[in-house]
Scaffold this motif. Sequence first.
Motif, PDB file in Angstrom:
ATOM      1  N   HIS A 184       0.889  -1.164   0.000  1.00  0.00           N
ATOM      2  CA  HIS A 184       0.000   0.000   0.000  1.00  0.00           C
ATOM      3  C   HIS A 184       0.922   1.208   0.000  1.00  0.00           C
ATOM      4  N   SER A 288      -8.898   4.399   0.559  1.00  0.00           N
ATOM      5  CA  SER A 288      -7.516   4.852   0.378  1.00  0.00           C
ATOM      6  C   SER A 288      -6.721   3.845  -0.418  1.00  0.00           C
ATOM      7  N   ASN A 345     -12.257   3.697   6.091  1.00  0.00           N
ATOM      8  CA  ASN A 345     -11.850   3.703   4.675  1.00  0.00           C
ATOM      9  C   ASN A 345     -12.277   2.418   3.985  1.00  0.00           C
TER      10      ASN A 345
HETATM   11  N1  DUC Z   1      -7.807   0.955   2.014  1.00  0.00           N
HETATM   12  C1  DUC Z   1      -9.115   1.019   2.199  1.00  0.00           C
HETATM   13  O1  DUC Z   1      -9.789   1.820   1.549  1.00  0.00           O
HETATM   14  N2  DUC Z   1      -9.680   0.207   3.110  1.00  0.00           N
HETATM   15  C2  DUC Z   1      -8.983  -0.760   3.848  1.00  0.00           C
HETATM   16  C3  DUC Z   1      -7.538  -0.654   3.824  1.00  0.00           C
HETATM   17  C4  DUC Z   1      -7.003   0.157   2.722  1.00  0.00           C
HETATM   18  O2  DUC Z   1      -5.826   0.120   2.467  1.00  0.00           O
END
Ligand code: DUC
Length: 470
Positions: A184, A288, A345
């Motif tokens: 990420h 996100s 998120n």
């Molecule tokens: N992004 C999101 O929108 N939700 C869970 C975790 C992430 O990285």
Amino acid sequence: MAKKLIKGGTVVTAIDQMDADVLIDGDQVVGLLGRDHSVEDVEVIDATGMLVLPGGIDVHTHMELPFGGTKAADTFETGTRAAAWGGTTTIVDFAVQTVGESAMDGWEAWMEKARGNCAIDYGFHMITGDINDQTLKEMELLSREGVTSFKMFMAYPGVFYSDDGQILRAMQKAAEDGSTICMHAENGIAIDVLVEQALERGETDPIYHGIVRKSILEGEATHRAIKLAELTGVQLYIVHLSAQEALDEVIQARDQGLNVYAETCPQYLFLSLENLGNGFDGAKYVCSPPLRDEEAGHQERLWQGLRTNDLQIVSTDHCPFCMGDHHTFGTQKQLGQGDFSKIPNGMPGVEPRMGLMYNGGVVEGRISLNRFVEITATTPAKMFGMYPKKGTIAVGSDADIVIFDPNGSHTISVDTHHMDVDYSAYEGWEMRGKVETVLSKGKVIISDDQYHGSPGDGEYLARGTSQYVI
Ligand code: DUC
Ligand code: ZN
Ligand code: ZN
């Protein structure tokens, strides 16, 4: 189980399109036959005029993920059933190791949540939230259990975040074991400063979630992740890539010959920053990385990346939270009333993915039918060590098959979807194409607008290492 014959359809794989009948014995495909054959004693499934596709594989879901003081609304039971309705027959979800916990314990806890509850087969990546000597040893043990990919976060300081030193150490270990690092890539430290400054200015609406999480900070983190991957020789997979700056970094790495790959998600291809406007309604679209400004050209570049194979996979990052109260998990998106940074998120997406990509990709002329299969099923299987058991229709493959009506249609709506969430991000969208029948390991689990499966049909998939190296 009697033998089955899917008869009269057009079989589509990542490379071929053929008029063939598919013979299934038990849970496997045992033959691809020309029309001129005389197979007897079989249950015939008529697929005349239909496309016969490999079941979709969504390699990025978060069932029941604890996040922001609540949990993602779909359980393994409801989420995998919804996936099946949408033509997805395998998911790879994320088990979580939290700070101070053993990774092995985290994986076992997630195995327990899934066991006996899934409608379709499932595997796990591991979110390694606490890299230390024990975790590094456990990464090897986990890879032997079929967890061959590890997700790390450059975002969310204090929650899932890993610093560059931890990332480097995990990458070294993954490289040694042949595992993949899923990243990420957003600069969470910088983002948190911008969040604080926005809130100080009284900018509290959901739209500011999209404004402060700058695309340049996704580009920067992607660059840093790639450099660390280059140093260690690990295979790197950028998850949920949304920004053209990040795509540029991936393209450059690939031109250099590095084993760097990336997925994007339907929300980044079809939705934009604009959806985050409209007051608190924008909370529906808070995820996100955030939805990006369409005018700045992100969407168009992502489609281009899919065409040129600089993006290899479309997954969903399915992580739903209700706008109203969830029957079990209580208040969800409303936690962020008056402070966008407290909105959980995530968006629902596991069910509409295949339909959106067929309609928006194939019907609208952006990608070919073969490419549709490749990015939604075949490459996911190869990237995460499940091929050819999953991801294609071939002799010896699992009979995970979608019979799809290219001339059918459906309208996406919260009133008809099967995800356990009280809104659809694509409400009222009219889609050409319709999933008619879904087989999971030879068993018909969807037909005639009915679900025929049961929790526990789906089994754990111990995955191998990636089969998608340059
Ligand atoms: N992004 C999101 O929108 N939700 C869970 C975790 C992430 O990285
Ligand atoms: Zn993420
Ligand atoms: Zn995710």
